[in-house]
Design a protein around this motif. Structure first.
Motif, PDB file in Angstrom:
ATOM      1  N   ILE A 190      -8.001  -6.652  34.620  1.00  0.00           N
ATOM      2  CA  ILE A 190      -8.100  -7.488  35.966  1.00  0.00           C
ATOM      3  C   ILE A 190      -6.599  -7.587  36.520  1.00  0.00           C
ATOM      4  O   ILE A 190      -6.508  -7.548  37.529  1.00  0.00           O
ATOM      5  CB  ILE A 190      -8.845  -8.793  35.614  1.00  0.00           C
ATOM      6  CG1 ILE A 190     -10.203  -8.393  35.484  1.00  0.00           C
ATOM      7  CG2 ILE A 190      -8.788  -9.447  37.044  1.00  0.00           C
ATOM      8  CD1 ILE A 190     -11.250  -9.403  34.999  1.00  0.00           C
TER       9      ILE A 190
ATOM     10  N   VAL B 211     -10.003  -7.346  29.094  1.00  0.00           N
ATOM     11  CA  VAL B 211     -10.532  -7.549  30.222  1.00  0.00           C
ATOM     12  C   VAL B 211      -9.349  -8.452  31.120  1.00  0.00           C
ATOM     13  O   VAL B 211      -9.292  -8.050  32.292  1.00  0.00           O
ATOM     14  CB  VAL B 211     -11.818  -8.674  30.245  1.00  0.00           C
ATOM     15  CG1 VAL B 211     -12.159  -9.162  31.276  1.00  0.00           C
ATOM     16  CG2 VAL B 211     -12.959  -8.047  29.402  1.00  0.00           C
TER      17      VAL B 211
ATOM     18  N   THR C 250     -15.376  -3.630  33.090  1.00  0.00           N
ATOM     19  CA  THR C 250     -14.446  -4.347  33.979  1.00  0.00           C
ATOM     20  C   THR C 250     -13.829  -3.543  34.756  1.00  0.00           C
ATOM     21  O   THR C 250     -13.570  -3.796  35.951  1.00  0.00           O
ATOM     22  CB  THR C 250     -13.211  -5.032  32.872  1.00  0.00           C
ATOM     23  OG1 THR C 250     -13.869  -5.523  31.673  1.00  0.00           O
ATOM     24  CG2 THR C 250     -12.216  -5.795  33.478  1.00  0.00           C
TER      25      THR C 250
ATOM     26  N   VAL D   8     -17.644 -10.208  35.073  1.00  0.00           N
ATOM     27  CA  VAL D   8     -17.401  -9.299  34.088  1.00  0.00           C
ATOM     28  C   VAL D   8     -18.553  -9.378  33.140  1.00  0.00           C
ATOM     29  O   VAL D   8     -19.416  -8.736  32.619  1.00  0.00           O
ATOM     30  CB  VAL D   8     -16.076  -8.799  33.690  1.00  0.00           C
ATOM     31  CG1 VAL D   8     -16.221  -8.004  32.422  1.00  0.00           C
ATOM     32  CG2 VAL D   8     -15.614  -7.862  34.600  1.00  0.00           C
TER      33      VAL D   8
ATOM     34  N   ALA E  62     -13.462 -12.125  36.197  1.00  0.00           N
ATOM     35  CA  ALA E  62     -13.651 -12.196  35.040  1.00  0.00           C
ATOM     36  C   ALA E  62     -15.225 -12.746  34.584  1.00  0.00           C
ATOM     37  O   ALA E  62     -15.886 -12.233  33.639  1.00  0.00           O
ATOM     38  CB  ALA E  62     -12.700 -13.052  34.297  1.00  0.00           C
TER      39      ALA E  62
END
Length: 201
Positions: free
Chosen positions: A41, A37, A83, A58, A55
């Motif tokens: 990002i 993740v 994500t 997500v 985050a």
């Protein structure tokens, strides 16, 4: 029935535990997927201030939609897909480009280039320092690539995902993933050669 420790649970067992109200199990989902993740990002979103909120968004989506996960892919791959789509939505909202249309023209050939990017590590201090410098040069060059290329490079060479897993995360065909990776490595090589002399690399 004995409950398995969340650290050794399979994806199916972990999801069942989360849906049964086990908060520690969801913590394990986060722990297993936070590297992926974070990489997604960081490679897709340039503004550091927006990354923590994304985050959090997500994992809120993952928790909310976990009951609908059908195990057609690994849990980590599904979280990666959530994500990627969350980042895409952010970019669309900000009217930012993931990949310039001019970059999306396919090449006739795509080389494999298996896991060739990360430099080898060494126990020798001088060599290790050189590797560290080289990694810094390479990392800076990767950051100059379009967001989609940065993302694919990260997923393939750093997260070591397969073409199929990357295709599942990005909803791109396998062939397109391979082609874009080829183009990303080509751009990376051109950038490095343009900026540094060969003997410096």
């Amino acid at each position: 029935m004995r409950t398995l420790p969340t650290s050794s649970a399979t994806d199916q067992q972990l999801v069942a535990q989360v849906l049964g109200g086990n908060t520690a199990a969801f913590g394990q989902v986060v722990q297993r997927t936070e590297g992926l993740v974070t990489q997604l990002i960081f490679k897709m979103i340039r503004h550091p201030a927006d990354r923590p909120d994304l985050a959090q968004e997500v994992y809120l989506k993952v928790f909310k939609n976990l009951a609908g996960f059908k195990f057609q892919a690994k849990l980590s791959t599904w979280v990666g897909q959530v994500t990627y789509n969350t980042c895409l939505h952010y970019l669309e909202k900000k009217q930012l480009v993931l990949l310039d249309p001019a970059e999306a023209v396919p090449d006739d050939a795509a080389e494999d280039g298996r896991r060739a990017l990360p430099p080898a590590t060494s126990d020798d201090p001088e060599t290790a320092l050189f590797d560290q410098d080289l990694a810094g040069i390479l990392g800076a060059a990767i950051e100059q690539l379009p967001p989609l290329y940065r993302t694919l490079i990260s997923l393939y060479h750093q997260q070591e995902l397969s073409y199929e897993e990357i295709a599942q995360i990005t909803s791109l065909p396998d062939g397109t993933v391979k082609n874009y990776l080829f183009r990303a490595r080509k751009q990376l090589k051109q950038h490095l050669l343009a900026r540094y002399h060969r003997h410096d690399l």
